[in-house]
Design a protein around this motif. Structure first.
Motif, PDB file in Angstrom:
ATOM      1  N   LEU A  34       0.505  18.932  19.430  1.00 48.84           N
ATOM      2  CA  LEU A  34       1.848  18.388  19.609  1.00 48.84           C
ATOM      3  C   LEU A  34       2.106  17.251  18.629  1.00 48.84           C
ATOM      4  O   LEU A  34       3.126  17.221  17.938  1.00 48.84           O
ATOM      5  CB  LEU A  34       2.037  17.904  21.050  1.00 48.84           C
ATOM      6  N   PHE A  38       4.610  17.386  15.348  1.00 50.29           N
ATOM      7  CA  PHE A  38       5.691  16.403  15.248  1.00 50.29           C
ATOM      8  C   PHE A  38       5.621  15.669  13.904  1.00 50.29           C
ATOM      9  O   PHE A  38       6.626  15.535  13.206  1.00 50.29           O
ATOM     10  CB  PHE A  38       5.581  15.418  16.419  1.00 50.29           C
ATOM     11  N   ILE A  76       8.650  21.035  20.807  1.00 51.14           N
ATOM     12  CA  ILE A  76       8.076  20.035  21.729  1.00 51.14           C
ATOM     13  C   ILE A  76       8.069  20.571  23.153  1.00 51.14           C
ATOM     14  O   ILE A  76       7.053  20.481  23.851  1.00 51.14           O
ATOM     15  CB  ILE A  76       8.840  18.704  21.624  1.00 51.14           C
ATOM     16  N   GLN A  79       5.372  23.301  23.500  1.00 47.35           N
ATOM     17  CA  GLN A  79       4.012  22.755  23.484  1.00 47.35           C
ATOM     18  C   GLN A  79       3.708  22.015  24.785  1.00 47.35           C
ATOM     19  O   GLN A  79       2.615  22.140  25.338  1.00 47.35           O
ATOM     20  CB  GLN A  79       3.843  21.814  22.288  1.00 47.35           C
ATOM     21  N   TRP A 142       5.978  21.834  10.880  1.00 53.14           N
ATOM     22  CA  TRP A 142       5.333  21.973  12.200  1.00 53.14           C
ATOM     23  C   TRP A 142       4.223  23.029  12.126  1.00 53.14           C
ATOM     24  O   TRP A 142       3.099  22.797  12.562  1.00 53.14           O
ATOM     25  CB  TRP A 142       6.376  22.354  13.245  1.00 53.14           C
TER      26      TRP A 142
END
Length: 180
Positions: A34, A38, A76, A79, A142
């Motif tokens: 994650l 990010f 997000i 995940q 990402w």
């Protein structure tokens, strides 16, 4: 009984439930993924937004940021949901991930429907190329970060027990295993 008649099938077992150590390791790897995703998205999206701002002006930068935010929110939430599913049986982890994917894809379709329903005077100042490049940069950042993090991650759930190796380093199958 007829050979073509359907036979009743016993229900499959619920599946392996990861131990606390395995679940904790999966959560740590998920949290690393994650954070890496990010950061990776920002590493590519921020320079892209700067270039869009220079070439297309404020509208290009804003629409590029809008595209990057959509990718970040999508990734997000996905995940986070899969990280929280690590205490579930392995089979239901896949169901949770696929259900999450279905919900997120539905949300994207609703967002797209709203976009097309907006009046032309609202969408006219927005740059479609800005949205596309913002989405592309954030997604590539990402995914690139996830690939690097995944290569470096160690998944104890896949580790073979030490008893499968004899004292020469060969597995029970006779293949020589690499040691690090």
């Amino acid at each position: 009984m007829n050979a073509t008649a359907e036979q009743p099938v016993a229900a499959l077992p619920a599946g392996h439930v990861p131990s606390e150590d395995q679940a904790a390791a999966m959560r740590v790897n998920g949290q690393k993924a994650l954070v890496a995703g990010f950061v990776g998205a920002h590493i590519l999206a921020v320079p892209t937004l700067i270039v869009l701002g220079i070439t297309l002006g404020r509208a290009g930068m804003v629409t590029g940021a809008l595209g990057a935010v959509v990718v970040l929110l999508y990734r997000i939430f996905g995940q986070m949901i899969t990280n929280n599913a690590t205490r579930q049986p392995v089979g239901s982890q896949l169901a949770t991930a696929m259900g999450s994917l279905l919900l997120r894809m539905t949300a994207l379709l609703v967002l797209l429907g709203v976009w097309f329903a907006l009046p032309a005077e609202v969408t006219a100042p927005l740059e479609p190329i800005g949205i596309a490049l913002g989405i592309l940069a954030a997604e590539l950042g990402w995914m690139g970060a996830l690939i690097v993090t995944g290569i470096r991650a160690r998944m104890p759930i896949y580790d073979l027990p030490a008893s499968t190796f004899d004292n020469t380093g060969s597995s029970a199958s006779g293949r020589r295993e690499e040691t690090r």
